[in-house]
Design a protein around this motif. Structure first.
Motif: not given
Length: 85
Positions: A51-52, A10, A54-55, A4-5, A1
């Motif tokens: 989960l992956l 990603c 979703d990001i 990505k920020k 994460v």
């Protein structure tokens, strides 16, 4: 994460000197994903995949970069050209 920020995506390169450990981890996630989708034994759970996803995790770099789309478009154009001969 955190990647990505900083980078806004990603799509972590697997051969990055800057993020070598993360790149290795990403590579193994991509391998696990391919195995999972092929119905082969792997260590990647459906929960982790979700989960992956979703990001915005990039499981297929070629598709993310448009390479697969370009190849499919070229194949379609060639098929149309062949059918018009």
């Amino acid at each position: 994460v955190e990647f990505k920020k900083v980078h806004g995506h990603c799509n972590v390169p697997t051969k990055s000197k800057e993020n070598q450990k993360l790149g290795n981890w990403v590579g193994w996630q991509r391998v696990g994903y391919r195995k999972c989708k092929a119905g082969k034994e792997n260590q990647l759970s459906e929960e982790r995949i979700k989960l992956l996803e979703d990001i915005g995790f990039c499981f297929n770099v070629f598709e993310a970069n448009g390479i697969v789309r370009k190849r499919r478009r070229k194949e379609a154009e060639e098929a149309v050209a062949d059918s018009s001969d």
